[in-house]
Design a protein around this motif. Structure first.
Motif, PDB file in Angstrom:
ATOM      1  N   PRO A   1       1.683   3.439  -3.591  1.00  0.00           N
ATOM      2  CA  PRO A   1       1.335   1.972  -3.418  1.00  0.00           C
ATOM      3  C   PRO A   1       1.895   1.379  -4.727  1.00  0.00           C
ATOM      4  CG  PRO A   1      -0.537   3.278  -4.353  1.00  0.00           C
ATOM      5  CD  PRO A   1       0.374   4.408  -3.835  1.00  0.00           C
ATOM      6  N   ASP A   2       1.993  -0.103  -4.410  1.00  0.00           N
ATOM      7  CA  ASP A   2       2.627  -0.978  -5.510  1.00  0.00           C
ATOM      8  C   ASP A   2       1.932  -2.470  -5.437  1.00  0.00           C
ATOM      9  OD1 ASP A   2       3.921  -2.122  -7.285  1.00  0.00           O
ATOM     10  OD2 ASP A   2       5.773  -2.077  -6.363  1.00  0.00           O
ATOM     11  N   PHE A   3       0.734  -2.254  -5.560  1.00  0.00           N
ATOM     12  CA  PHE A   3      -0.323  -3.489  -5.376  1.00  0.00           C
ATOM     13  C   PHE A   3       0.336  -4.781  -6.285  1.00  0.00           C
ATOM     14  CE2 PHE A   3      -3.119  -0.210  -3.610  1.00  0.00           C
ATOM     15  CZ  PHE A   3      -3.152  -0.773  -2.313  1.00  0.00           C
TER      16      PHE A   3
ATOM     17  N   ALA B   1       0.729  -1.236  -0.031  1.00  0.00           N
ATOM     18  CA  ALA B   1      -0.023   0.026  -0.045  1.00  0.00           C
ATOM     19  C   ALA B   1       0.673   1.035  -0.011  1.00  0.00           C
ATOM     20  CB  ALA B   1      -1.013   0.169   1.188  1.00  0.00           C
ATOM     21  N   GLY B   2       1.936   1.110   0.113  1.00  0.00           N
ATOM     22  CA  GLY B   2       2.988   2.308   0.408  1.00  0.00           C
ATOM     23  C   GLY B   2       2.478   3.096   1.745  1.00  0.00           C
TER      24      GLY B   2
ATOM     25  N   ARG C   1      11.508  -2.023  -1.490  1.00  0.00           N
ATOM     26  CA  ARG C   1      10.375  -2.925  -1.841  1.00  0.00           C
ATOM     27  C   ARG C   1      10.995  -4.652  -2.210  1.00  0.00           C
ATOM     28  NH1 ARG C   1       6.736   1.303  -3.445  1.00  0.00           N
ATOM     29  NH2 ARG C   1       4.949   1.400  -2.140  1.00  0.00           N
ATOM     30  N   ASP C   2      12.247  -4.370  -3.252  1.00  0.00           N
ATOM     31  CA  ASP C   2      12.658  -5.396  -3.910  1.00  0.00           C
ATOM     32  C   ASP C   2      13.980  -5.544  -3.573  1.00  0.00           C
ATOM     33  OD1 ASP C   2      10.242  -6.738  -5.054  1.00  0.00           O
ATOM     34  OD2 ASP C   2      10.204  -4.981  -5.892  1.00  0.00           O
TER      35      ASP C   2
ATOM     36  N   GLY D   1      -0.913   3.076   3.623  1.00  0.00           N
ATOM     37  CA  GLY D   1      -0.688   2.223   4.823  1.00  0.00           C
ATOM     38  C   GLY D   1      -1.182   3.080   6.200  1.00  0.00           C
ATOM     39  N   ILE D   2      -0.729   4.400   6.150  1.00  0.00           N
ATOM     40  CA  ILE D   2      -1.393   5.076   7.279  1.00  0.00           C
ATOM     41  C   ILE D   2      -2.741   4.902   7.437  1.00  0.00           C
ATOM     42  CG2 ILE D   2      -1.414   7.299   8.403  1.00  0.00           C
ATOM     43  CD1 ILE D   2       1.503   7.650   7.343  1.00  0.00           C
TER      44      ILE D   2
END
Length: 1026
Positions: A306-308, A141-142, A373-374, A146-147
């Motif tokens: 976000p990065d769904f 969600a980033g 993230r990766d 996320g918050i």
């Protein structure tokens, strides 16, 4: 009317021969507070909490204040009075006494707000998500969304916490947590349905937390190449073993469980601090290869959006996270083990929400600022030349690492790829593993305790009788061992699923349904504005609670629409089940309060609307005596009103008020309860008066409310009028005159067997009482063991029927047969009527009531096989014309009948035999003054003013003959009818004597099937206009 006080505790200090204040014995000095306050002893008590306890306290005795009558009557002569200090509440298993138990700390463990609520809620909220899912959620969600995920969860839980705080500070809170709060607020229907769902959700939550723990263990086994079977089956094996160990701790008792929670909290706090410490330690090359760097604004900004992936969305991520917030009820669920639930639950729950919200946000933002993230985890992916940075790992590239291969193949590290990133980020990895163990095990342990506690409270209330087996508790803390075992099996079943992401959305829906009802309970109680709604916690708002309830319902569908529908279906089915079963409980729910408010509001709005003939419905005031005394009259009245009109079953207590009031007050609740149990939709009303007519007059004038007032009086025929005495006959006929004066429609029922079965009812009650006493004696002789209710002592129904007034000796056999016929006749309107006819002799136009009432009967299920036959009076020579006119009128009224009969020989003189019967009937009441001289005749009239004079007989000869002739025609045409309805003759006041009028009614209805005499108030109750 008088009641015997034999065997009761009496005030032995009261001398009934003296009219002075009584001198109390020494045992009355047990109330020194009264003496010190007023300077003398008195039956009045000072305000005390024990007077306000519910009936049925576990002690078996409850302090009682003197009744108003005891204080009012105490100085009267010849009246010993009973004023006990305590009262027995009957034999009741204290294990079933959830509502009214007196709190006791003797030998049991009770917790304060920190150990009982704050720590428990914090441990339950800091569950499986904190260390093995939070990084993944913020990766998907980033931190921007996320918050929002965390804050949205906190909004739902905070509103629920505020609502729960208001509810639990509005009275003493017993064990049962959310179930107790909802059931006592909204009633057993809502409470019973949500109680099962909530207990089940807690049982399933155990499996979710244990699966989270098992995942961590399997990751360790995987790193050390120690996998036993495969990853999924290893999770199942470890999960089952873990639940067995947790069950052992729970069964050991709340004290051991609380000590285990303290240890787990310490480990958890150290682990959380360890995460923050790790983010400040400079990253090693190995950590950097895993995507972990020092705090960097570029990483922080890259992780904002976000990065769904893999089909995830905001709502699916929210569904995974939300179960972490469900721990807010962990403290409330053990409400029975708290010292002061009213203070502990609001303070501990709201503070726990605040602390855990900041913890989640702090940990998540700290990780989002230093982890990409990766990441590949390869130390060789260092960028050595000045290659331009692009793609998904721009920031990592700028920091000297090439993770671009993660765009093509899934990498093992980074926020999105590894659930153990918290371990890699922390200062000391094993502490995070210990923290994960602590978080998951503490949450699992809390849920494992909550589920049986809530389930036990539900079973104690006996709403679902099949589940009462699980109500039994063991040990000083009344531990629900059976509930623990059931929870264990449910948990193991869901552990075998082994997939955390599958379990989480199901739990989310179950908990959200509970939250929705807690919020709705607060709104509903506030909306009802009941004086009993006085929560000590004031920081709530009814509309905020309603918004919270709606928000919970919306989120349920957003998370998982099919699970939401399934939850609603289960809840509705359980609600309907409890509604149909109607458990015998009364908790003063807000549902009752709102029903009352709605009833008052509707009655007020109805009073502003003028009556209209289209909306006329019979509102019956039936003089039945006690509700059970005249069942045939009550059943017929109920058939007229059913669920759509008012039906009052009324009783008049005749005699001195002081004697009648005790019986009147005792009978009010008893009779209304009988009506409810026998599903008669009627109200019981009673008055005490010096005469029967005065009491009935009071009922006719004062009964009802606004437009909801009775408009039709229904009475039984006085069969014994010839031997009852002049005063009784005058009272009976006077009631009919009063009904006409007050413009009531009047209905009189006559049955050959009679209506009054009160002597049979009294005999049956006496025999049941004797049987109960015999059973109690047998139990005492058998050491308290029952041989079965009434097994040896229940009397046969024939013995009951053989009783008339007294059970002292056997009555004649003919009395038994007569009572048997009476009982059978009294129940005939309760049964489905056989195929036949209702014969309506509509002789006089009374506004249509004589036609409307039989039509209403034909719409009832019990009378649907009966058809209407209409009989009217007609002139000789125009029978067909009269028939067509009536047929046309009925068509306009839309009332169907099978036949219309025009009687054109009503005017014919009755037979000599019939005339002779009437003469014999009235002979004892005739004055026969015609053969005397004027002075002597006048003297006879003054001496016997109630007798029938020769002048009266002559004046009303035609009307008298009409009643005789009508009986002959009824015998001829309607002898086989199921029910006969005839227009009631009216006696003009001060012209027709009471005895002559009774003779008219008697001869008209003699030797016929059940007959109703009906006279409307001559205002239209039928119309053919739309």
């Amino acid at each position: 009317m008088e009641r015997l006080n034999s065997g009761e505790h009496v005030n032995s200090a009261y001398d009934s021969n003296l009219d002075e204040p009584p001198v109390y014995d020494e045992h009355r000095t047990v109330r020194p507070s009264v003496v010190s306050a007023f300077g003398h002893d008195t039956l009045d008590r000072l305000p005390n909490i024990d007077f306000y306890r519910n009936a049925g306290s576990v002690s078996g005795h409850r302090a009682v204040r003197p009744s108003l009558q005891e204080l009012h009557d105490v100085f009267q002569k010849n009246g010993a009075i009973s004023v006990p200090d305590t009262v027995e509440d009957g034999e009741k298993d204290d294990e079933e006494d959830l509502e009214s138990a007196v709190p006791t700390d003797k030998g049991s463990v009770k917790f304060g707000w920190i150990r009982g609520v704050l720590i428990r809620c914090m441990l339950n909220i800091w569950g499986v998500m904190l260390f093995i899912r939070l990084s993944w959620i913020f990766g998907q969600a980033g931190w921007g969304l996320g918050i929002i995920v965390i804050l949205l969860s906190c909004v739902v839980t905070t509103i629920t916490g505020l609502s729960m705080s208001a509810i639990c500070t509005n009275g003493v809170v017993r064990g049962g947590g959310a179930y107790y709060l909802i059931s006592r607020s909204l009633g057993p229907e809502f409470g019973g349905s949500i109680g099962l769902i909530f207990a089940f959700a807690n049982a399933v939550a155990v499996s979710m937390y244990v699966v989270g723990f098992s995942e961590t263990v399997v990751e360790l086994l995987k790193e050390n190449a120690a996998i036993m079977v495969d990853e999924l089956n290893d999770i199942r094996i470890i999960g089952c073993i873990t639940v067995v160990l947790l069950l052992a701790i729970s069964v050991a008792g709340m004290e051991w469980e609380a000590k285990a929670q303290i240890l787990l909290l310490i480990i958890l706090l150290v682990a959380i601090v360890n995460v923050f410490v790790g983010t400040f330690i400079p990253a090693t090359p190995e950590k950097k290869s895993q995507g972990i760097f020092d705090y960097n604004s570029k990483i922080f900004m890259e992780n904002f959006t976000p990065d769904f992936r893999e089909g995830e969305s905001f709502f699916s991520v929210f569904a995974i996270f939300f179960p972490a917030a469900t721990g807010i009820l962990a403290g409330a669920n053990i409400s029975g083990d708290l010292r002061d639930p009213q203070a502990a639950i609001p303070k501990g729950t709201l503070l726990a929400i605040l602390i855990t919200a900041f913890t989640y946000l702090g940990v998540a933002l700290a990780v989002s600022a230093c982890v990409v993230r990766d990441a590949t985890g390869n130390l060789t992916d260092i960028i050595t030349s000045s290659i331009p940075c692009n793609g998904t790992s721009i920031v990592a590239c700028e920091l000297g690492y090439d993770f671009s291969s993660c765009a093509e193949t899934k990498c093992p590290y980074g926020l999105l790829n590894n659930n153990q990133m918290m371990t890699f980020v922390s200062g000391f990895g094993p502490l995070i593993i210990a923290g994960t163990f602590s978080a998951t095990l503490s949450s699992a342990l809390a849920s494992l305790v909550s589920a049986p506690k809530v389930f036990q409270a539900l079973c104690k209330d006996n709403i679902y009788t099949i589940l009462h087996f699980f109500a039994k508790g063991y040990g000083k803390n009344n531990e629900p061992i059976r509930g623990y075992v059931l929870t264990f099996f449910i948990s193991v079943a869901f552990i075998l699923v082994g997939n955390l992401n599958t379990i989480a959305p199901i739990i989310s829906n179950f908990f959200l349904a509970s939250y929705a009802l807690i919020n709705f309970s607060c709104f509903h109680a506030s909306y009802a504005k009941s004086p009993g709604w006085r929560p000590a916690y004031k920081y709530y708002n009814m509309w905020l609670s309603l918004m919270g309830a709606l928000l919970c319902c919306v989120v349920m569908f957003v998370i998982n629409w099919w699970a939401a529908i399934l939850t609603y279906v289960i809840e509705i089915l359980l609600y309907i089940y409890v509604l149909v079963k109607k458990p015998d409980v009364n908790w003063g729910s807000s549902t009752q309060a709102v029903t009352f408010v709605s009833a008052v509001s509707n009655a007020l709005s109805l009073s502003g609307v003028e009556d209209h003939v289209k909306n006329f419905r019979p509102q019956i005031l039936a003089l039945t005596g006690s509700a059970r005394a005249r069942p045939a009259l009550l059943d017929l009245a109920h058939s007229f009103s059913k669920n759509y009109g008012l039906c009052l079953t009324c009783e008049v207590f005749v005699g001195p008020r002081s004697e009648a009031l005790e019986e009147l007050n005792a009978g009010m609740e008893k009779n209304q309860l009988w009506l409810r149990k026998t599903k008669r939709k009627a109200f019981y009303a009673a008055v005490a008066c010096d005469s029967f007519r005065e009491g009935t007059e009071s009922l006719l004038q004062a009964s009802g409310l606004g437009r909801m007032k009775p408009n039709t009086l229904m009475v039984g025929f006085q069969r014994n009028w010839r031997i009852a005495g002049a005063e009784s006959v005058q009272s009976y006929v006077g009631i009919l005159h009063d009904a006409f004066d007050f413009e009531y429609g009047t209905v009189l029922l006559r049955m050959n067997e009679g209506l009054d079965v009160s002597h049979i009812v009294e005999a049956e009650e006496d025999m049941l009482k004797a049987a109960k006493e015999q059973q109690d004696n047998e139990m005492m002789q058998n050491g308290g063991k029952s041989r079965g209710l009434f097994r040896k002592s229940r009397k046969s129904s024939q013995q009951v029927l053989a009783t008339r007034v007294s059970v002292c000796g056997p009555p004649p056999q003919q009395v038994a047969k007569m009572n048997e016929r009476l009982s059978e006749a009294s129940s005939q309107f309760r049964k489905k009527q056989p195929k036949g006819t209702i014969d309506v002799w509509w002789l006089f136009d009374d506004g249509g009531l004589a036609l409307l009432l039989p039509y209403i009967l034909t719409t009832r299920k019990k009378w649907k096989d009966c058809s209407l036959r209409i009989f009217i009076a007609g002139q000789p020579g125009r029978t067909e014309q009269d028939k067509q006119e009536m047929k046309s009128l009925l068509q306009k009224f839309r009332i169907k009948c099978t036949d219309i009969n025009v009687i054109d020989d009503i005017h014919v003189q009755p037979s000599p035999n019939s005339l002779k019967k009437l003469e014999e009937m009235i002979e004892p009441f005739c004055l026969h003054e015609g053969s005397k001289d004027t002075a002597q005749a006048e003297a006879m009239r003054k001496e016997h003013p109630w007798k029938i004079t020769d002048e009266e007989l002559s004046s009303f000869e035609e009307k008298t003959n009409l009643q005789i002739r009508l009986n002959e025609l009824l015998q001829e045409n309607s002898k086989s009818a199921n029910l006969i309805i005839v227009s009631m003759p009216i006696a003009r006041k001060e012209s027709v004597s009471d005895y002559l009028y009774m003779a008219w009614l008697d001869i008209l209805t003699k030797d016929l099937p059940p007959t109703l005499l009906i006279r409307g108030n001559h205002k239209s109750v039928l119309t053919f206009y739309s």
